[in-house]
Design a protein around this motif. Sequence first.
Motif, mmCIF file in Angstrom:
data_model
loop_
_atom_site.group_PDB
_atom_site.id
_atom_site.type_symbol
_atom_site.label_atom_id
_atom_site.label_comp_id
_atom_site.label_asym_id
_atom_site.label_seq_id
_atom_site.Cartn_x
_atom_site.Cartn_y
_atom_site.Cartn_z
ATOM 1 N N LEU A 124 0.852 -1.186 0.000
ATOM 2 C CA LEU A 124 0.000 0.000 0.000
ATOM 3 C C LEU A 124 0.893 1.242 0.000
ATOM 4 C CD1 LEU A 124 -2.659 -1.123 2.616
ATOM 5 C CD2 LEU A 124 -2.972 -0.931 0.145
ATOM 6 N N PRO A 125 0.784 2.110 -0.994
ATOM 7 C CA PRO A 125 1.693 3.262 -1.090
ATOM 8 C C PRO A 125 1.689 4.140 0.161
ATOM 9 C CG PRO A 125 0.486 2.979 -3.148
ATOM 10 C CD PRO A 125 -0.136 2.033 -2.158
ATOM 11 N N ASP A 126 0.529 4.319 0.774
ATOM 12 C CA ASP A 126 0.431 5.219 1.927
ATOM 13 C C ASP A 126 1.219 4.727 3.143
ATOM 14 O OD1 ASP A 126 -1.490 6.299 0.200
ATOM 15 O OD2 ASP A 126 -2.654 7.065 1.890
ATOM 16 N N LEU A 127 1.480 3.429 3.211
ATOM 17 C CA LEU A 127 2.145 2.873 4.394
ATOM 18 C C LEU A 127 3.646 2.679 4.214
ATOM 19 C CD1 LEU A 127 -0.425 0.137 5.520
ATOM 20 C CD2 LEU A 127 -0.129 2.455 6.423
ATOM 21 N N GLU A 155 -6.738 3.748 8.487
ATOM 22 C CA GLU A 155 -7.928 2.898 8.389
ATOM 23 C C GLU A 155 -7.943 2.317 6.981
ATOM 24 O OE1 GLU A 155 -12.816 3.256 8.481
ATOM 25 O OE2 GLU A 155 -11.567 5.016 8.888
ATOM 26 N N VAL A 156 -7.640 1.017 6.870
ATOM 27 C CA VAL A 156 -7.460 0.386 5.567
ATOM 28 C C VAL A 156 -8.660 -0.499 5.254
ATOM 29 C CG1 VAL A 156 -5.987 -1.086 4.153
ATOM 30 C CG2 VAL A 156 -4.970 0.370 5.933
ATOM 31 N N ARG A 203 -9.677 -3.579 3.528
ATOM 32 C CA ARG A 203 -8.911 -4.733 3.058
ATOM 33 C C ARG A 203 -9.425 -5.242 1.714
ATOM 34 N NH1 ARG A 203 -9.407 -8.092 8.542
ATOM 35 N NH2 ARG A 203 -7.975 -9.588 7.557
ATOM 36 N N SER A 204 -10.690 -5.007 1.406
ATOM 37 C CA SER A 204 -11.232 -5.471 0.127
ATOM 38 C C SER A 204 -10.864 -4.529 -1.018
ATOM 39 C CB SER A 204 -12.754 -5.607 0.215
ATOM 40 O OG SER A 204 -13.341 -4.362 0.542
ATOM 41 N N ARG A 205 -10.850 -3.216 -0.745
ATOM 42 C CA ARG A 205 -10.571 -2.253 -1.811
ATOM 43 C C ARG A 205 -9.129 -1.755 -1.819
ATOM 44 N NH1 ARG A 205 -15.459 -0.186 0.223
ATOM 45 N NH2 ARG A 205 -14.352 1.630 1.065
ATOM 46 N N GLY A 206 -8.431 -1.930 -0.686
ATOM 47 C CA GLY A 206 -7.055 -1.453 -0.618
ATOM 48 C C GLY A 206 -6.928 0.042 -0.475
ATOM 49 N N THR A 207 -7.998 0.718 -0.024
ATOM 50 C CA THR A 207 -7.959 2.168 0.165
ATOM 51 C C THR A 207 -7.561 2.498 1.606
ATOM 52 O OG1 THR A 207 -10.326 2.187 0.699
ATOM 53 C CG2 THR A 207 -9.677 2.571 -1.608
ATOM 54 N N VAL A 208 -7.016 3.690 1.793
ATOM 55 C CA VAL A 208 -6.523 4.109 3.098
ATOM 56 C C VAL A 208 -7.112 5.463 3.463
ATOM 57 C CG1 VAL A 208 -4.488 4.695 4.482
ATOM 58 C CG2 VAL A 208 -4.356 2.846 2.783
ATOM 59 N N ARG A 209 -7.617 5.547 4.694
ATOM 60 C CA ARG A 209 -8.051 6.828 5.243
ATOM 61 C C ARG A 209 -7.216 7.106 6.489
ATOM 62 N NH1 ARG A 209 -13.524 8.150 8.672
ATOM 63 N NH2 ARG A 209 -13.215 10.411 8.854
ATOM 64 N N TRP A 210 -6.586 8.271 6.528
ATOM 65 C CA TRP A 210 -5.708 8.600 7.647
ATOM 66 C C TRP A 210 -6.460 9.310 8.763
ATOM 67 C CZ3 TRP A 210 -1.236 6.570 8.684
ATOM 68 C CH2 TRP A 210 -0.460 6.036 7.648
#
Length: 515
Positions: A360-363, A389-390, A392-399
Amino acid sequence: MTRVLLLLGLGAVLGAAPLPPAGGDTRPAGAPVQVFTSTRRVTALWAEAEGTLWVGTAGGILRRSPQGQWTRFTRAEGLPSHEVRAFLPGEPGVRAVFPRSHAVWHAGQWRHEETRESKPINAALEGTLCTTRWQGRRCAATFAGLRMETGAGWRDVGMPPGTGTHLSALLPRPGELWAASFGDRLYAWNGAAWKPAGPSLPAPAREITALAKQDGTLWIGTARHGLWRSRGPRVEPVTMPGGPQDHNCQALAQFQGRLFVSTLEEGLVVKAGDRWSRVGSPLLSSNAPRQMAVFRNALYLRHGNGKVDRWTPEGWRREVFRLPRRQVSVLTTDGKRLYAGQWGGWSEFDGQAWKHSLKLPDLQGLPVTALLPRGDRMWVGTQGRGIAEVSRSRGTVRWHDERHGLTDDWITALHARGDSLYAGTFVGGLVRYHGDRWVSVPELAGENVTAIASAGGNSLLVTTRRGLWKVSTAGVLRLNDRIEFLDTELQALHPVAGGGVWVGARTGLFYLPRP
Protein backbone atom coordinates in the motif's frame (compact mmCIF):
# COMPACT_ATOMS: atom_id res chain seq x y z
CA MET A 1 5.79 15.07 14.68
CA THR A 2 8.70 12.72 13.98
CA ARG A 3 10.43 10.34 16.36
CA VAL A 4 13.08 7.66 16.00
CA LEU A 5 12.02 4.04 16.46
CA LEU A 6 14.26 2.25 18.97
CA LEU A 7 14.72 -1.53 18.67
CA LEU A 8 16.15 -3.36 21.67
CA GLY A 9 19.12 -5.56 20.92
CA LEU A 10 19.97 -8.94 22.35
CA GLY A 11 20.45 -9.27 26.07
CA ALA A 12 23.26 -11.23 27.65
CA VAL A 13 23.13 -14.95 26.87
CA LEU A 14 22.06 -17.07 29.84
CA GLY A 15 21.33 -20.77 30.17
CA ALA A 16 17.83 -21.89 29.24
CA ALA A 17 15.62 -23.71 31.71
CA PRO A 18 12.99 -26.22 30.55
CA LEU A 19 9.32 -25.40 30.81
CA PRO A 20 7.54 -26.88 33.82
CA PRO A 21 4.72 -29.35 33.33
CA ALA A 22 1.33 -27.88 32.58
CA GLY A 23 -0.47 -26.64 35.64
CA GLY A 24 -3.98 -25.46 36.30
CA ASP A 25 -5.17 -21.91 36.86
CA THR A 26 -2.19 -19.59 37.20
CA ARG A 27 -4.05 -17.22 39.49
CA PRO A 28 -2.29 -17.27 42.89
CA ALA A 29 -4.21 -18.13 46.01
CA GLY A 30 -3.97 -16.39 49.35
CA ALA A 31 -3.71 -12.64 49.87
CA PRO A 32 -6.04 -10.34 47.88
CA VAL A 33 -3.12 -8.66 46.08
CA GLN A 34 -0.09 -10.75 45.16
CA VAL A 35 3.34 -9.24 44.48
CA PHE A 36 6.12 -11.11 42.67
CA THR A 37 9.63 -9.75 42.26
CA SER A 38 13.03 -11.09 41.34
CA THR A 39 15.79 -10.84 43.95
CA ARG A 40 18.60 -12.05 41.70
CA ARG A 41 19.93 -8.53 41.15
CA VAL A 42 21.64 -7.67 44.43
CA THR A 43 22.28 -3.96 45.03
CA ALA A 44 23.38 -3.72 48.68
CA LEU A 45 24.45 -5.86 51.64
CA TRP A 46 24.45 -5.11 55.37
CA ALA A 47 25.86 -7.59 57.89
CA GLU A 48 24.95 -7.18 61.55
CA ALA A 49 27.30 -8.34 64.27
CA GLU A 50 24.73 -10.71 65.79
CA GLY A 51 24.49 -12.67 62.51
CA THR A 52 21.57 -11.14 60.60
CA LEU A 53 22.27 -10.35 56.94
CA TRP A 54 20.24 -7.79 55.00
CA VAL A 55 20.19 -8.12 51.20
CA GLY A 56 18.98 -5.20 49.12
CA THR A 57 17.86 -6.07 45.59
CA ALA A 58 16.05 -4.59 42.60
CA GLY A 59 13.01 -6.52 43.85
CA GLY A 60 12.87 -5.60 47.53
CA ILE A 61 14.76 -6.68 50.66
CA LEU A 62 15.71 -10.10 52.00
CA ARG A 63 16.65 -10.71 55.62
CA ARG A 64 18.65 -13.81 56.55
CA SER A 65 18.49 -14.79 60.21
CA PRO A 66 21.54 -16.18 62.06
CA GLN A 67 19.86 -19.60 61.66
CA GLY A 68 19.71 -19.22 57.85
CA GLN A 69 15.98 -18.49 57.54
CA TRP A 70 14.90 -15.96 54.90
CA THR A 71 12.20 -13.27 55.08
CA ARG A 72 11.22 -11.32 51.98
CA PHE A 73 10.01 -7.70 52.06
CA THR A 74 8.27 -6.06 49.09
CA ARG A 75 5.83 -3.19 48.88
CA ALA A 76 3.23 -5.60 50.24
CA GLU A 77 5.31 -5.83 53.43
CA GLY A 78 5.68 -2.07 53.81
CA LEU A 79 8.58 -1.01 51.59
CA PRO A 80 8.14 2.34 49.79
CA SER A 81 9.78 0.92 46.65
CA HIS A 82 11.28 -2.32 45.36
CA GLU A 83 14.57 -0.73 44.25
CA VAL A 84 17.07 -0.66 47.10
CA ARG A 85 20.12 1.56 46.63
CA ALA A 86 22.04 1.14 49.89
CA PHE A 87 21.90 0.33 53.59
CA LEU A 88 22.88 2.75 56.34
CA PRO A 89 23.04 2.33 60.11
CA GLY A 90 19.71 3.30 61.64
CA GLU A 91 18.74 4.57 65.06
CA PRO A 92 17.37 2.13 65.93
CA GLY A 93 17.58 -0.67 63.37
CA VAL A 94 18.78 -0.75 59.79
CA ARG A 95 18.03 2.02 57.29
CA ALA A 96 17.34 1.17 53.64
CA VAL A 97 17.87 3.82 50.97
CA PHE A 98 15.47 4.00 48.01
CA PRO A 99 15.39 6.44 45.06
CA ARG A 100 13.13 8.95 46.82
CA SER A 101 12.83 7.75 50.40
CA HIS A 102 14.41 5.92 53.30
CA ALA A 103 12.81 3.15 55.32
CA VAL A 104 13.90 2.24 58.86
CA TRP A 105 13.29 -1.24 60.25
CA HIS A 106 12.08 -0.90 63.83
CA ALA A 107 9.85 -3.01 66.07
CA GLY A 108 9.05 -5.45 63.27
CA GLN A 109 7.93 -2.94 60.65
CA TRP A 110 9.21 -0.43 58.11
CA ARG A 111 8.86 3.31 58.79
CA HIS A 112 9.12 5.59 55.75
CA GLU A 113 11.02 8.87 55.53
CA GLU A 114 10.68 10.91 52.34
CA THR A 115 13.93 12.35 50.94
CA ARG A 116 15.22 14.08 47.87
CA GLU A 117 16.81 12.15 45.04
CA SER A 118 20.12 10.63 46.19
CA LYS A 119 23.22 12.53 45.03
CA PRO A 120 26.95 11.77 44.91
CA ILE A 121 28.96 12.57 48.05
CA ASN A 122 30.78 15.31 46.16
CA ALA A 123 29.63 17.20 43.09
CA ALA A 124 33.02 16.55 41.45
CA LEU A 125 32.60 12.78 41.74
CA GLU A 126 30.33 12.13 38.79
CA GLY A 127 29.59 8.45 38.29
CA THR A 128 29.87 7.56 41.98
CA LEU A 129 28.59 4.00 42.44
CA CYS A 130 29.19 3.46 46.15
CA THR A 131 31.12 5.01 49.03
CA THR A 132 32.73 3.92 52.28
CA ARG A 133 35.24 5.04 54.92
CA TRP A 134 38.68 3.52 55.26
CA GLN A 135 41.37 4.71 57.68
CA GLY A 136 39.24 7.75 58.46
CA ARG A 137 38.92 8.83 54.80
CA ARG A 138 35.97 8.81 52.49
CA CYS A 139 36.42 6.57 49.46
CA ALA A 140 34.32 6.35 46.31
CA ALA A 141 34.04 3.65 43.66
CA THR A 142 33.42 5.16 40.24
CA PHE A 143 33.43 4.10 36.61
CA ALA A 144 36.98 5.49 36.39
CA GLY A 145 38.25 3.61 39.45
CA LEU A 146 38.89 4.43 43.11
CA ARG A 147 38.97 7.96 44.49
CA MET A 148 40.05 8.82 48.02
CA GLU A 149 39.61 11.93 50.10
CA THR A 150 42.77 13.83 51.06
CA GLY A 151 43.38 17.03 52.94
CA ALA A 152 43.57 18.89 49.64
CA GLY A 153 40.56 17.30 47.99
CA TRP A 154 40.21 13.98 46.20
CA ARG A 155 42.96 11.68 44.93
CA ASP A 156 42.36 9.56 41.83
CA VAL A 157 43.74 6.05 42.50
CA GLY A 158 42.35 4.58 39.29
CA MET A 159 41.54 0.98 38.38
CA PRO A 160 43.38 -2.16 39.49
CA PRO A 161 44.99 -4.35 36.81
CA GLY A 162 42.80 -6.96 35.14
CA THR A 163 39.80 -7.12 32.85
CA GLY A 164 37.13 -5.44 35.00
CA THR A 165 35.08 -2.61 33.52
CA HIS A 166 34.68 -0.48 36.67
CA LEU A 167 34.74 -0.63 40.46
CA SER A 168 31.35 -1.76 41.69
CA ALA A 169 31.69 -2.40 45.45
CA LEU A 170 33.98 -1.52 48.37
CA LEU A 171 34.75 -3.36 51.62
CA PRO A 172 37.04 -1.86 54.31
CA ARG A 173 39.42 -4.45 55.83
CA PRO A 174 42.14 -4.11 58.47
CA GLY A 175 45.12 -2.57 56.70
CA GLU A 176 43.59 -2.58 53.19
CA LEU A 177 40.53 -1.63 51.20
CA TRP A 178 38.91 -4.34 49.09
CA ALA A 179 37.32 -3.35 45.80
CA ALA A 180 35.29 -5.39 43.31
CA SER A 181 36.39 -5.04 39.70
CA PHE A 182 33.16 -5.75 37.81
CA GLY A 183 33.45 -8.83 35.61
CA ASP A 184 36.87 -9.76 37.03
CA ARG A 185 37.62 -10.35 40.74
CA LEU A 186 38.41 -8.70 44.08
CA TYR A 187 41.46 -6.48 44.58
CA ALA A 188 43.01 -4.87 47.67
CA TRP A 189 44.45 -1.36 47.94
CA ASN A 190 47.04 -1.02 50.71
CA GLY A 191 47.61 2.69 50.30
CA ALA A 192 50.33 2.32 47.71
CA ALA A 193 49.40 -0.42 45.21
CA TRP A 194 46.73 -2.87 44.08
CA LYS A 195 46.99 -6.62 44.56
CA PRO A 196 44.56 -9.54 44.03
CA ALA A 197 42.44 -10.33 47.09
CA GLY A 198 39.92 -12.89 48.24
CA PRO A 199 39.07 -16.18 46.56
CA SER A 200 39.07 -17.03 42.88
CA LEU A 201 35.53 -16.46 41.58
CA PRO A 202 33.46 -18.62 39.20
CA ALA A 203 32.15 -16.77 36.15
CA PRO A 204 28.57 -16.17 37.46
CA ALA A 205 29.96 -14.52 40.63
CA ARG A 206 32.21 -12.00 38.90
CA GLU A 207 29.59 -9.34 38.20
CA ILE A 208 29.85 -8.10 41.77
CA THR A 209 27.54 -5.35 43.01
CA ALA A 210 27.88 -5.56 46.82
CA LEU A 211 30.22 -6.96 49.51
CA ALA A 212 29.94 -7.72 53.22
CA LYS A 213 32.05 -9.57 55.79
CA GLN A 214 30.48 -11.34 58.75
CA ASP A 215 32.07 -13.72 61.24
CA GLY A 216 34.53 -15.20 58.76
CA THR A 217 32.05 -15.33 55.87
CA LEU A 218 32.45 -13.14 52.81
CA TRP A 219 29.09 -12.31 51.21
CA ILE A 220 29.08 -11.38 47.52
CA GLY A 221 26.08 -9.86 45.74
CA THR A 222 25.91 -10.04 41.95
CA ALA A 223 24.08 -8.26 39.15
CA ARG A 224 22.14 -11.25 37.78
CA HIS A 225 23.00 -14.36 39.77
CA GLY A 226 21.94 -13.57 43.30
CA LEU A 227 24.00 -13.98 46.45
CA TRP A 228 27.24 -15.95 46.94
CA ARG A 229 29.32 -16.71 50.03
CA SER A 230 32.89 -17.73 50.72
CA ARG A 231 34.67 -19.16 53.71
CA GLY A 232 38.27 -19.53 52.63
CA PRO A 233 38.87 -20.52 49.00
CA ARG A 234 35.44 -22.06 48.41
CA VAL A 235 32.79 -19.88 46.73
CA GLU A 236 29.21 -21.14 46.46
CA PRO A 237 25.79 -19.69 45.55
CA VAL A 238 23.25 -19.12 48.29
CA THR A 239 19.76 -20.54 47.86
CA MET A 240 17.40 -17.59 48.22
CA PRO A 241 13.58 -17.47 48.33
CA GLY A 242 11.95 -18.45 45.04
CA GLY A 243 10.52 -16.04 42.52
CA PRO A 244 10.76 -15.05 38.87
CA GLN A 245 14.12 -14.80 37.12
CA ASP A 246 13.30 -11.18 36.34
CA HIS A 247 10.34 -8.87 36.81
CA ASN A 248 10.81 -6.05 34.28
CA CYS A 249 7.64 -7.12 32.49
CA GLN A 250 7.12 -6.13 28.85
CA ALA A 251 4.17 -8.38 27.91
CA LEU A 252 1.94 -11.09 29.41
CA ALA A 253 0.11 -14.12 28.02
CA GLN A 254 -1.65 -17.18 29.43
CA PHE A 255 -1.63 -20.53 27.65
CA GLN A 256 -1.83 -24.20 28.63
CA GLY A 257 -2.17 -23.39 32.34
CA ARG A 258 0.95 -21.23 32.33
CA LEU A 259 1.61 -17.53 32.69
CA PHE A 260 4.25 -16.29 30.23
CA VAL A 261 6.11 -13.09 31.11
CA SER A 262 8.30 -11.30 28.59
CA THR A 263 11.14 -9.49 30.35
CA LEU A 264 13.29 -6.64 29.16
CA GLU A 265 16.46 -8.63 28.55
CA GLU A 266 16.38 -11.78 30.70
CA GLY A 267 14.34 -14.02 28.45
CA LEU A 268 10.87 -15.45 29.00
CA VAL A 269 9.73 -16.15 32.56
CA VAL A 270 7.10 -18.89 32.99
CA LYS A 271 4.84 -19.51 35.99
CA ALA A 272 3.03 -22.85 36.37
CA GLY A 273 1.32 -23.21 39.72
CA ASP A 274 3.84 -22.05 42.32
CA ARG A 275 6.85 -22.89 40.18
CA TRP A 276 8.88 -20.36 38.21
CA SER A 277 11.23 -21.15 35.34
CA ARG A 278 13.02 -19.28 32.60
CA VAL A 279 13.57 -19.82 28.87
CA GLY A 280 16.17 -17.82 26.97
CA SER A 281 18.78 -17.85 24.25
CA PRO A 282 19.84 -20.09 22.57
CA LEU A 283 16.52 -21.95 22.89
CA LEU A 284 14.78 -18.69 21.96
CA SER A 285 15.80 -16.25 19.26
CA SER A 286 16.88 -13.68 21.87
CA ASN A 287 16.73 -12.73 25.53
CA ALA A 288 14.51 -9.76 24.65
CA PRO A 289 11.03 -11.27 24.12
CA ARG A 290 8.14 -8.90 23.50
CA GLN A 291 4.53 -9.48 22.33
CA MET A 292 2.79 -12.85 22.45
CA ALA A 293 -0.31 -14.19 20.72
CA VAL A 294 -2.12 -17.51 21.10
CA PHE A 295 -3.33 -18.91 17.77
CA ARG A 296 -4.37 -22.44 16.73
CA ASN A 297 -3.11 -24.19 19.88
CA ALA A 298 0.29 -22.50 19.82
CA LEU A 299 1.91 -19.53 21.52
CA TYR A 300 3.71 -17.16 19.15
CA LEU A 301 6.42 -14.94 20.61
CA ARG A 302 7.85 -11.83 18.96
CA HIS A 303 11.32 -10.61 19.93
CA GLY A 304 12.86 -7.17 19.99
CA ASN A 305 15.01 -8.19 17.04
CA GLY A 306 11.90 -8.87 14.93
CA LYS A 307 12.10 -12.67 14.96
CA VAL A 308 9.12 -14.85 15.95
CA ASP A 309 9.27 -18.18 17.84
CA ARG A 310 6.47 -20.67 18.54
CA TRP A 311 5.74 -22.88 21.53
CA THR A 312 3.49 -25.92 21.75
CA PRO A 313 3.49 -28.57 24.49
CA GLU A 314 6.01 -30.43 22.30
CA GLY A 315 8.54 -27.63 22.72
CA TRP A 316 9.95 -24.46 21.15
CA ARG A 317 10.66 -23.78 17.50
CA ARG A 318 12.71 -20.74 16.53
CA GLU A 319 12.10 -18.31 13.67
CA VAL A 320 8.89 -19.86 12.39
CA PHE A 321 8.00 -17.01 10.00
CA ARG A 322 9.53 -16.53 6.56
CA LEU A 323 7.97 -13.23 5.55
CA PRO A 324 8.85 -10.75 2.78
CA ARG A 325 9.94 -8.24 5.39
CA ARG A 326 11.54 -10.30 8.10
CA GLN A 327 11.40 -8.01 11.12
CA VAL A 328 8.00 -8.27 12.79
CA SER A 329 7.06 -5.24 14.89
CA VAL A 330 3.52 -6.24 15.94
CA LEU A 331 1.92 -9.61 16.66
CA THR A 332 -1.82 -10.02 17.28
CA THR A 333 -4.79 -12.27 16.50
CA ASP A 334 -8.56 -12.08 16.23
CA GLY A 335 -8.93 -15.85 16.66
CA LYS A 336 -9.46 -16.43 12.96
CA ARG A 337 -6.12 -15.16 11.71
CA LEU A 338 -2.67 -14.37 13.04
CA TYR A 339 -1.41 -10.91 12.06
CA ALA A 340 2.23 -9.86 11.81
CA GLY A 341 2.89 -6.14 11.46
CA GLN A 342 5.99 -5.25 9.45
CA TRP A 343 7.63 -2.11 8.16
CA GLY A 344 5.07 -0.52 5.84
CA GLY A 345 2.21 -3.00 6.26
CA TRP A 346 1.22 -6.40 7.60
CA SER A 347 0.83 -10.10 6.75
CA GLU A 348 -1.97 -12.41 7.91
CA PHE A 349 -2.10 -16.19 8.35
CA ASP A 350 -5.31 -18.25 8.41
CA GLY A 351 -3.61 -21.47 9.47
CA GLN A 352 -2.99 -22.59 5.90
CA ALA A 353 -1.48 -19.76 3.89
CA TRP A 354 -0.16 -16.21 4.21
CA LYS A 355 -1.66 -13.12 2.63
CA HIS A 356 0.53 -10.00 2.47
CA SER A 357 -0.56 -6.37 2.56
CA LEU A 358 2.84 -4.74 2.19
CA LYS A 359 2.53 -2.66 -0.98
CA LEU A 360 0.00 0.00 0.00
CA PRO A 361 1.69 3.26 -1.09
CA ASP A 362 0.43 5.22 1.93
CA LEU A 363 2.15 2.87 4.39
CA GLN A 364 5.56 2.58 2.77
CA GLY A 365 8.44 3.64 4.99
CA LEU A 366 6.30 3.73 8.14
CA PRO A 367 7.00 1.71 11.29
CA VAL A 368 3.85 -0.20 12.29
CA THR A 369 3.24 -0.13 16.06
CA ALA A 370 -0.29 -1.61 16.44
CA LEU A 371 -2.87 -3.60 14.45
CA LEU A 372 -6.61 -3.95 15.06
CA PRO A 373 -8.65 -6.04 12.56
CA ARG A 374 -12.37 -5.13 12.49
CA GLY A 375 -14.26 -6.91 9.70
CA ASP A 376 -13.20 -5.44 6.38
CA ARG A 377 -11.23 -2.71 8.16
CA MET A 378 -7.67 -2.98 9.40
CA TRP A 379 -6.70 -0.20 11.79
CA VAL A 380 -2.95 0.36 11.62
CA GLY A 381 -1.16 2.34 14.30
CA THR A 382 2.11 3.93 13.26
CA GLN A 383 4.96 5.87 14.75
CA GLY A 384 4.86 9.40 13.39
CA ARG A 385 1.80 9.30 11.12
CA GLY A 386 -1.18 8.45 13.31
CA ILE A 387 -3.69 5.72 12.38
CA ALA A 388 -4.41 4.29 8.95
CA GLU A 389 -7.93 2.90 8.39
CA VAL A 390 -7.46 0.39 5.57
CA SER A 391 -10.26 -1.23 3.56
CA ARG A 392 -8.91 -4.73 3.06
CA SER A 393 -11.23 -5.47 0.13
CA ARG A 394 -10.57 -2.25 -1.81
CA GLY A 395 -7.05 -1.45 -0.62
CA THR A 396 -7.96 2.17 0.16
CA VAL A 397 -6.52 4.11 3.10
CA ARG A 398 -8.05 6.83 5.24
CA TRP A 399 -5.71 8.60 7.65
CA HIS A 400 -6.60 9.65 11.19
CA ASP A 401 -4.36 12.28 12.76
CA GLU A 402 -4.51 15.57 14.66
CA ARG A 403 -7.07 16.89 12.18
CA HIS A 404 -9.47 14.21 13.40
CA GLY A 405 -8.83 14.68 17.11
CA LEU A 406 -5.77 12.47 17.71
CA THR A 407 -3.61 13.95 20.43
CA ASP A 408 -0.38 12.29 19.26
CA ASP A 409 0.81 10.65 16.03
CA TRP A 410 2.76 7.90 17.81
CA ILE A 411 0.28 5.09 18.54
CA THR A 412 1.21 2.58 21.25
CA ALA A 413 -1.98 0.46 21.48
CA LEU A 414 -5.32 -0.11 19.73
CA HIS A 415 -8.36 -1.75 21.34
CA ALA A 416 -12.04 -2.26 20.49
CA ARG A 417 -14.86 -2.27 23.01
CA GLY A 418 -18.39 -2.58 21.58
CA ASP A 419 -18.80 0.04 18.86
CA SER A 420 -15.94 2.16 20.15
CA LEU A 421 -12.24 2.11 19.28
CA TYR A 422 -9.56 3.22 21.70
CA ALA A 423 -6.03 4.28 20.90
CA GLY A 424 -3.19 4.67 23.35
CA THR A 425 -0.49 7.16 22.45
CA PHE A 426 3.10 7.88 23.44
CA VAL A 427 2.55 11.31 25.01
CA GLY A 428 -1.09 12.10 24.20
CA GLY A 429 -2.88 9.75 26.58
CA LEU A 430 -5.98 7.75 25.62
CA VAL A 431 -8.38 8.71 22.82
CA ARG A 432 -11.78 7.20 21.89
CA TYR A 433 -13.32 6.95 18.43
CA HIS A 434 -17.08 6.64 18.15
CA GLY A 435 -18.59 8.07 14.99
CA ASP A 436 -16.21 10.18 12.96
CA ARG A 437 -13.89 11.88 15.44
CA TRP A 438 -11.37 10.97 18.12
CA VAL A 439 -12.02 12.38 21.58
CA SER A 440 -9.40 12.57 24.30
CA VAL A 441 -10.07 11.04 27.73
CA PRO A 442 -9.13 14.15 29.75
CA GLU A 443 -8.08 12.32 32.92
CA LEU A 444 -5.29 10.58 30.94
CA ALA A 445 -4.15 13.62 28.97
CA GLY A 446 -0.38 13.60 28.47
CA GLU A 447 0.03 9.99 29.62
CA ASN A 448 2.27 7.41 27.96
CA VAL A 449 -0.21 4.56 27.46
CA THR A 450 1.45 1.13 27.49
CA ALA A 451 -1.49 -1.33 27.37
CA ILE A 452 -5.29 -1.47 27.08
CA ALA A 453 -7.56 -4.39 28.03
CA SER A 454 -11.28 -5.02 28.51
CA ALA A 455 -12.49 -5.52 32.05
CA GLY A 456 -15.78 -6.53 33.61
CA GLY A 457 -18.77 -4.25 33.74
CA ASN A 458 -18.27 -2.74 30.28
CA SER A 459 -15.07 -1.00 31.36
CA LEU A 460 -11.44 -0.77 30.26
CA LEU A 461 -8.18 -1.12 32.12
CA VAL A 462 -5.33 1.09 30.92
CA THR A 463 -1.72 1.05 32.06
CA THR A 464 0.59 4.04 31.76
CA ARG A 465 3.98 5.08 33.10
CA ARG A 466 2.12 6.60 36.06
CA GLY A 467 -0.25 3.83 37.06
CA LEU A 468 -3.37 1.74 36.38
CA TRP A 469 -6.61 3.37 35.25
CA LYS A 470 -10.17 2.11 35.00
CA VAL A 471 -12.29 3.75 32.30
CA SER A 472 -16.06 3.23 32.33
CA THR A 473 -19.31 5.08 31.79
CA ALA A 474 -19.15 6.04 35.47
CA GLY A 475 -15.91 7.93 34.92
CA VAL A 476 -12.16 7.43 35.08
CA LEU A 477 -10.48 6.13 38.22
CA ARG A 478 -6.76 5.87 38.92
CA LEU A 479 -6.64 2.53 40.71
CA ASN A 480 -3.27 3.20 42.35
CA ASP A 481 -5.12 5.58 44.66
CA ARG A 482 -7.08 2.70 46.18
CA ILE A 483 -5.01 -0.45 45.50
CA GLU A 484 -2.26 -0.66 48.06
CA PHE A 485 1.20 -1.86 47.00
CA LEU A 486 0.70 -1.36 43.25
CA ASP A 487 3.66 0.20 41.44
CA THR A 488 3.21 3.15 39.10
CA GLU A 489 5.47 2.48 36.10
CA LEU A 490 3.26 -0.15 34.47
CA GLN A 491 3.88 -1.84 31.13
CA ALA A 492 1.55 -4.83 30.56
CA LEU A 493 -1.94 -6.19 31.27
CA HIS A 494 -3.55 -9.63 31.12
CA PRO A 495 -7.13 -10.15 32.42
CA VAL A 496 -8.04 -13.66 33.59
CA ALA A 497 -11.29 -15.52 34.20
CA GLY A 498 -13.15 -14.48 37.31
CA GLY A 499 -12.42 -10.77 37.01
CA GLY A 500 -8.77 -10.76 38.07
CA VAL A 501 -5.91 -9.23 36.15
CA TRP A 502 -2.14 -9.62 35.97
CA VAL A 503 -0.31 -6.29 35.83
CA GLY A 504 3.32 -6.13 34.73
CA ALA A 505 5.54 -3.31 35.90
CA ARG A 506 9.16 -2.33 35.54
CA THR A 507 9.77 -3.28 39.16
CA GLY A 508 7.37 -6.15 39.79
CA LEU A 509 4.55 -8.44 38.71
CA PHE A 510 1.17 -8.00 40.41
CA TYR A 511 -2.01 -10.06 40.53
CA LEU A 512 -5.18 -8.08 41.37
CA PRO A 513 -8.26 -10.22 42.04
CA ARG A 514 -10.87 -7.54 41.32
CA PRO A 515 -9.45 -4.20 40.17
